[in-house]
Design a protein around this motif. Structure first.
Motif, mmCIF file in Angstrom:
data_model
loop_
_atom_site.group_PDB
_atom_site.id
_atom_site.type_symbol
_atom_site.label_atom_id
_atom_site.label_comp_id
_atom_site.label_asym_id
_atom_site.label_seq_id
_atom_site.Cartn_x
_atom_site.Cartn_y
_atom_site.Cartn_z
ATOM 1 N N ILE A 91 25.413 8.416 -38.733
ATOM 2 C CA ILE A 91 25.777 8.790 -40.107
ATOM 3 C C ILE A 91 26.770 7.736 -40.575
ATOM 4 O O ILE A 91 27.684 7.355 -39.857
ATOM 5 C CB ILE A 91 26.324 10.230 -40.208
ATOM 6 C CG1 ILE A 91 27.395 10.509 -39.169
ATOM 7 C CG2 ILE A 91 25.158 11.226 -40.075
ATOM 8 C CD1 ILE A 91 28.112 11.846 -39.395
ATOM 9 N N TYR A 92 26.537 7.237 -41.774
ATOM 10 C CA TYR A 92 27.233 6.031 -42.228
ATOM 11 C C TYR A 92 28.525 6.376 -42.962
ATOM 12 O O TYR A 92 28.594 7.347 -43.706
ATOM 13 C CB TYR A 92 26.301 5.221 -43.139
ATOM 14 C CG TYR A 92 24.987 4.857 -42.437
ATOM 15 C CD1 TYR A 92 24.964 3.875 -41.446
ATOM 16 C CD2 TYR A 92 23.797 5.526 -42.738
ATOM 17 C CE1 TYR A 92 23.781 3.549 -40.789
ATOM 18 C CE2 TYR A 92 22.610 5.205 -42.078
ATOM 19 C CZ TYR A 92 22.609 4.214 -41.114
ATOM 20 O OH TYR A 92 21.437 3.900 -40.462
ATOM 21 N N HIS A 126 22.880 -1.533 -42.344
ATOM 22 C CA HIS A 126 22.652 -0.082 -42.300
ATOM 23 C C HIS A 126 21.166 0.219 -42.511
ATOM 24 O O HIS A 126 20.563 1.046 -41.830
ATOM 25 C CB HIS A 126 23.458 0.634 -43.393
ATOM 26 C CG HIS A 126 24.919 0.320 -43.375
ATOM 27 N ND1 HIS A 126 25.531 -0.373 -44.391
ATOM 28 C CD2 HIS A 126 25.879 0.591 -42.467
ATOM 29 C CE1 HIS A 126 26.821 -0.520 -44.105
ATOM 30 N NE2 HIS A 126 27.061 0.056 -42.940
ATOM 31 N N TYR A 172 18.686 -1.541 -41.844
ATOM 32 C CA TYR A 172 17.908 -1.933 -40.663
ATOM 33 C C TYR A 172 17.777 -0.755 -39.700
ATOM 34 O O TYR A 172 16.670 -0.415 -39.260
ATOM 35 C CB TYR A 172 18.587 -3.130 -39.986
ATOM 36 C CG TYR A 172 17.936 -3.542 -38.687
ATOM 37 C CD1 TYR A 172 16.594 -3.900 -38.653
ATOM 38 C CD2 TYR A 172 18.666 -3.578 -37.495
ATOM 39 C CE1 TYR A 172 15.991 -4.280 -37.458
ATOM 40 C CE2 TYR A 172 18.077 -3.963 -36.303
ATOM 41 C CZ TYR A 172 16.735 -4.302 -36.288
ATOM 42 O OH TYR A 172 16.141 -4.667 -35.115
ATOM 43 N N ALA A 204 32.105 13.539 -36.423
ATOM 44 C CA ALA A 204 30.861 12.844 -36.787
ATOM 45 C C ALA A 204 29.748 13.066 -35.759
ATOM 46 O O ALA A 204 28.605 13.352 -36.122
ATOM 47 C CB ALA A 204 31.131 11.353 -36.942
ATOM 48 N N LEU A 205 30.069 12.923 -34.489
ATOM 49 C CA LEU A 205 29.019 13.056 -33.466
ATOM 50 C C LEU A 205 28.357 14.436 -33.537
ATOM 51 O O LEU A 205 27.153 14.575 -33.289
ATOM 52 C CB LEU A 205 29.606 12.822 -32.069
ATOM 53 C CG LEU A 205 29.950 11.352 -31.768
ATOM 54 C CD1 LEU A 205 30.894 11.242 -30.568
ATOM 55 C CD2 LEU A 205 28.670 10.540 -31.521
ATOM 56 N N GLY A 222 23.806 1.095 -33.651
ATOM 57 C CA GLY A 222 24.124 -0.317 -33.436
ATOM 58 C C GLY A 222 24.979 -0.419 -32.189
ATOM 59 O O GLY A 222 25.621 0.552 -31.780
ATOM 60 N N TRP A 232 23.028 -6.938 -33.650
ATOM 61 C CA TRP A 232 23.535 -7.227 -34.993
ATOM 62 C C TRP A 232 22.503 -7.961 -35.830
ATOM 63 O O TRP A 232 21.776 -8.785 -35.314
ATOM 64 C CB TRP A 232 24.736 -8.179 -34.943
ATOM 65 C CG TRP A 232 25.925 -7.780 -34.171
ATOM 66 C CD1 TRP A 232 26.602 -8.548 -33.270
ATOM 67 C CD2 TRP A 232 26.641 -6.555 -34.254
ATOM 68 N NE1 TRP A 232 27.677 -7.857 -32.782
ATOM 69 C CE2 TRP A 232 27.725 -6.641 -33.367
ATOM 70 C CE3 TRP A 232 26.467 -5.381 -34.994
ATOM 71 C CZ2 TRP A 232 28.618 -5.596 -33.199
ATOM 72 C CZ3 TRP A 232 27.358 -4.353 -34.816
ATOM 73 C CH2 TRP A 232 28.414 -4.468 -33.939
ATOM 74 N N LEU A 233 22.568 -7.708 -37.123
ATOM 75 C CA LEU A 233 21.916 -8.615 -38.061
ATOM 76 C C LEU A 233 22.939 -9.687 -38.368
ATOM 77 O O LEU A 233 24.072 -9.374 -38.754
ATOM 78 C CB LEU A 233 21.592 -7.913 -39.372
ATOM 79 C CG LEU A 233 20.375 -7.041 -39.455
ATOM 80 C CD1 LEU A 233 20.126 -6.705 -40.923
ATOM 81 C CD2 LEU A 233 19.174 -7.734 -38.871
ATOM 82 N N LYS A 257 27.936 -11.821 -37.793
ATOM 83 C CA LYS A 257 27.557 -10.430 -38.002
ATOM 84 C C LYS A 257 27.742 -10.135 -39.484
ATOM 85 O O LYS A 257 28.807 -10.360 -40.042
ATOM 86 C CB LYS A 257 28.448 -9.496 -37.193
ATOM 87 C CG LYS A 257 28.066 -8.049 -37.407
ATOM 88 C CD LYS A 257 29.083 -7.056 -36.897
ATOM 89 C CE LYS A 257 28.667 -5.662 -37.349
ATOM 90 N NZ LYS A 257 29.751 -4.704 -37.419
HETATM 91 N N1 MSP Z 1 30.247 6.496 -39.094
HETATM 92 C C1 MSP Z 1 30.019 5.761 -37.898
HETATM 93 C C2 MSP Z 1 28.847 6.312 -37.114
HETATM 94 C C3 MSP Z 1 28.963 7.749 -36.748
HETATM 95 S S1 MSP Z 1 27.543 8.316 -35.931
HETATM 96 C C4 MSP Z 1 27.950 9.806 -35.364
HETATM 97 C C5 MSP Z 1 29.753 4.311 -38.252
HETATM 98 N N2 MSP Z 1 29.314 4.088 -39.492
HETATM 99 S S2 MSP Z 1 28.985 2.659 -40.141
HETATM 100 O O1 MSP Z 1 28.782 2.879 -41.540
HETATM 101 O O2 MSP Z 1 29.949 1.702 -39.764
HETATM 102 O O3 MSP Z 1 27.545 2.304 -39.616
HETATM 103 C C6 MSP Z 1 27.391 1.746 -38.407
HETATM 104 C C7 MSP Z 1 25.933 1.452 -38.129
HETATM 105 O O4 MSP Z 1 25.316 0.688 -39.168
HETATM 106 C C8 MSP Z 1 25.849 0.564 -36.913
HETATM 107 O O5 MSP Z 1 25.957 1.291 -35.725
HETATM 108 C C9 MSP Z 1 24.501 -0.042 -37.105
HETATM 109 O O6 MSP Z 1 23.531 0.915 -36.762
HETATM 110 C C10 MSP Z 1 24.481 -0.291 -38.606
HETATM 111 N N3 MSP Z 1 25.021 -1.605 -38.921
HETATM 112 C C11 MSP Z 1 26.121 -1.915 -39.665
HETATM 113 N N4 MSP Z 1 26.246 -3.266 -39.735
HETATM 114 C C12 MSP Z 1 25.260 -3.857 -39.066
HETATM 115 C C13 MSP Z 1 24.853 -5.177 -38.825
HETATM 116 N N5 MSP Z 1 25.482 -6.235 -39.296
HETATM 117 N N6 MSP Z 1 23.751 -5.353 -38.070
HETATM 118 C C14 MSP Z 1 23.020 -4.321 -37.573
HETATM 119 N N7 MSP Z 1 23.381 -3.072 -37.784
HETATM 120 C C15 MSP Z 1 24.501 -2.809 -38.511
HETATM 121 O O7 MSP Z 1 29.916 3.459 -37.396
#
Ligand code: MSP
Length: 526
Positions: free
Chosen positions: A15-16, A26, A28, A241-242, A270, A301-302, A308
């Motif tokens: 969850i973002y 995201h 991706y 969050a988890l 990620g 990573w992308l 990154k």
């Molecule tokens: N909120 C936490 C996750 C909680 S899950 C219980 C979080 N959020 S985040 O908005 O930072 O999103 C992280 C996720 O977005 C990464 O784990 C990945 O899946 C994806 N990505 C964010 N930036 C990225 C890149 N540059 N490349 C690939 N994936 C990326 O962490």
């Protein structure tokens, strides 16, 4: 640990955070999860695909403050204007969207924590350490590096390159240290739990050093879920969050739903958030006596320009920047095909434009329009019946069956790039078949009508297989191929076509109405 047998295939994205709008990193993760979900639906499984937003904690609170609004207003705004709309943009087929600020989540988080507290899993203590707000995590000395540029002389977070803050708090702690051995035993018994292999090795060696107890509350701000027995604390954002993965599927309120869906089959994450999912999350579930997820898959990573991609480093690209030019199908195809899943991968405009041109416009798009145009021209748009097959048709049918089987096997290895490469053997094979058979030359000889029918039927039949196998990656283009073949009338909707039958040759009904629509992947303006 109870190994429950849920019937559903349950996949999740992280969850973002709503501190900012989504970028292609995201998107991706969500595209890959969506692809796997759609493929399993086409295997006729009961699929549940969850995504959502992580809205509490200091990181979100600070961006709200920086924008001069309260956290709730900020989160609502970002969810409605950015995070929900991007799912449409990238054509995600999620079954639910959870926000951690929803009552259905907040109440169950409190229940869960109260349960751990009642079982003696939580104690009170003081924590002092270096905190990275961008990670929302206390850092160990080994996680820090020397800052450069404006942060010269300071210790900074190795992921974000930004200074950490020294915090000392009276907190509640989860007795995570007690789970070191149980986790190691679990990894040993379930070698596929963490993937890829490199991720598994990293986690195992980390846990082997011994786990520390985990601070699970904060009292310096109040944007979070209140600790049920102490209103001066909120629950640490990662614990909150988890829990979305269970609160969204009926935990504590709908036992039937919970048993049908939980445990998750794959948590896609990620690699930045691997430890939270592969260490803390299973320890929490063990403490609560709940079944553990079957797999955590950490992708790479992308990279953009070798770094990154991130908004904070100004390399962030919004999905719509790409989709406005190439369309959502090409966006999905590109990220699924061009990146070896699990590894880092570079994005560049040149690369996506080259693949679009070669593989989509010239490869698949041209094939679909050529076949429809020839059925139109030589058979008035009525699909001819095939005559006796020659070696060429038998070889094409064999390639189709192999492509279907190989792609399906790649899905079990969670290797989208290999699945698409397998499907592309068929795209290349049909293009080669048409070039060799030269239906335009055969058409000149009236006595070869049946042969012409065989060639065009076989080409159309290969397109049918492609539509079924590409539906998960490119739902819009596949639907248009399906429509153009007039397949719906005899075979029913595309999404209902089982992957298992895709490679069975000869399913298209002669006599179907074949039509040539607009080009699937139009030429790009410069
Ligand atoms: N909120 C936490 C996750 C909680 S899950 C219980 C979080 N959020 S985040 O908005 O930072 O999103 C992280 C996720 O977005 C990464 O784990 C990945 O899946 C994806 N990505 C964010 N930036 C990225 C890149 N540059 N490349 C690939 N994936 C990326 O962490």
């Amino acid at each position: 640990m109870p190994q429950a047998q849920s019937t559903a295939f349950y996949v999740t994205t992280p969850i973002y955070y709503v501190n900012d709008a989504p970028h292609i990193g995201h998107a991706y993760t969500t595209v890959v999860t969506d692809f796997i979900a759609r493929w399993h639906r086409q295997r006729q499984e009961d699929v549940w695909f969850l995504t959502g937003t992580d809205e509490h904690g200091e990181k979100v609170l600070r961006s709200a403050e920086a924008n001069g609004v309260d956290a709730r207003t900020w989160a609502d705004r970002l969810v409605e204007t950015a995070w929900k709309p991007v799912l449409e943009t990238i054509d995600a087929s999620n079954d639910d969207f959870i926000r951690t600020t929803e009552q259905r989540h907040v109440e169950r988080v409190k229940d869960f924590i109260q349960g751990l507290h009642d079982n003696g899993e939580i104690f009170e203590g003081t924590y002092e350490g270096a905190y990275c707000v961008a990670c929302e995590e206390y850092k160990q000395p080994g996680d820090l590096i020397d800052g450069t540029g404006e942060y010269e002389g300071q210790q900074v977070c190795s992921i974000h390159g930004r200074p950490v803050e020294m915090l000392a708090e009276k907190n509640y702690f989860f007795r995570m240290s007690a789970y070191t051995d149980r986790l190691l035993a679990f990894y040993e018994e379930n070698p596929d739990f963490i993937q890829p292999e490199s991720a598994r090795n990293e986690v195992v060696s980390f846990v082997k050093q011994g786990l520390q107890d985990l601070s699970i509350s904060r009292s310096t701000f109040d944007w979070g879920v209140e600790v049920p027995w102490d209103s001066s604390h909120v629950i640490y954002v990662w614990i909150d969050a988890l829990l979305n993965y269970v609160t969204a599927v009926g935990y504590g309120v709908d036992d039937d739903m919970f048993e049908r869906i939980w445990p998750a089959d794959i948590h896609f994450v990620g690699k930045d958030i691997l430890r939270f999912h592969a260490v803390i999350w299973p320890a929490m579930l063990m403490a609560a006596g709940l079944p553990l997820p079957k797999k955590v898959f950490a992708h790479g990573w992308l990279l953009v320009g070798g770094e990154k991609m991130s908004k904070s480093k100004l390399t962030g690209i919004a999905p719509s920047d790409i989709i406005d030019t190439f369309g959502s199908d090409a966006f999905r195809y590109y990220f699924l095909r061009a990146i070896a899943f699990g590894h880092d991968g570079s994005f560049s405009w040149e690369d996506i434009a080259a693949r679009y041109q070669a593989e989509l416009a010239n490869g698949l798009g041209n094939l679909a329009s050529r076949v429809a145009a020839m059925v139109g021209k030589y058979f008035d748009g009525t699909l001819p019946a095939p005559g006796s097959p020659t070696d060429a048709e038998n070889a094409l049918a064999a390639t189709a069956a192999k492509a279907a089987a190989d792609a399906d096997a790649a899905i079990d290895r969670v290797a989208p790039h290999e699945a698409l490469a397998a499907v592309w053997t068929l795209v290349d094979a049909v293009n080669g078949y048409i070039t060799e058979q030269q239906p335009w030359a055969v058409a000149k000889d009236e006595s070869q009508r049946e042969r012409l029918g065989t060639i065009l039927y076989s080409s159309a039949e290969a397109l049918r297989v492609l539509a079924v196998l590409l539906n998960a990656a490119m739902p819009k283009a596949s639907a248009r191929i399906w429509e153009s073949l007039g397949a719906q009338e005899h075979l029913g909707p595309l999404a209902a076509q089982p992957v298992a039958d895709a490679g069975i040759w000869g399913r298209l009904a002669p006599g179907a109405r074949v039509t040539k629509g607009e080009s699937l992947f139009p030429r790009l303006a410069e």
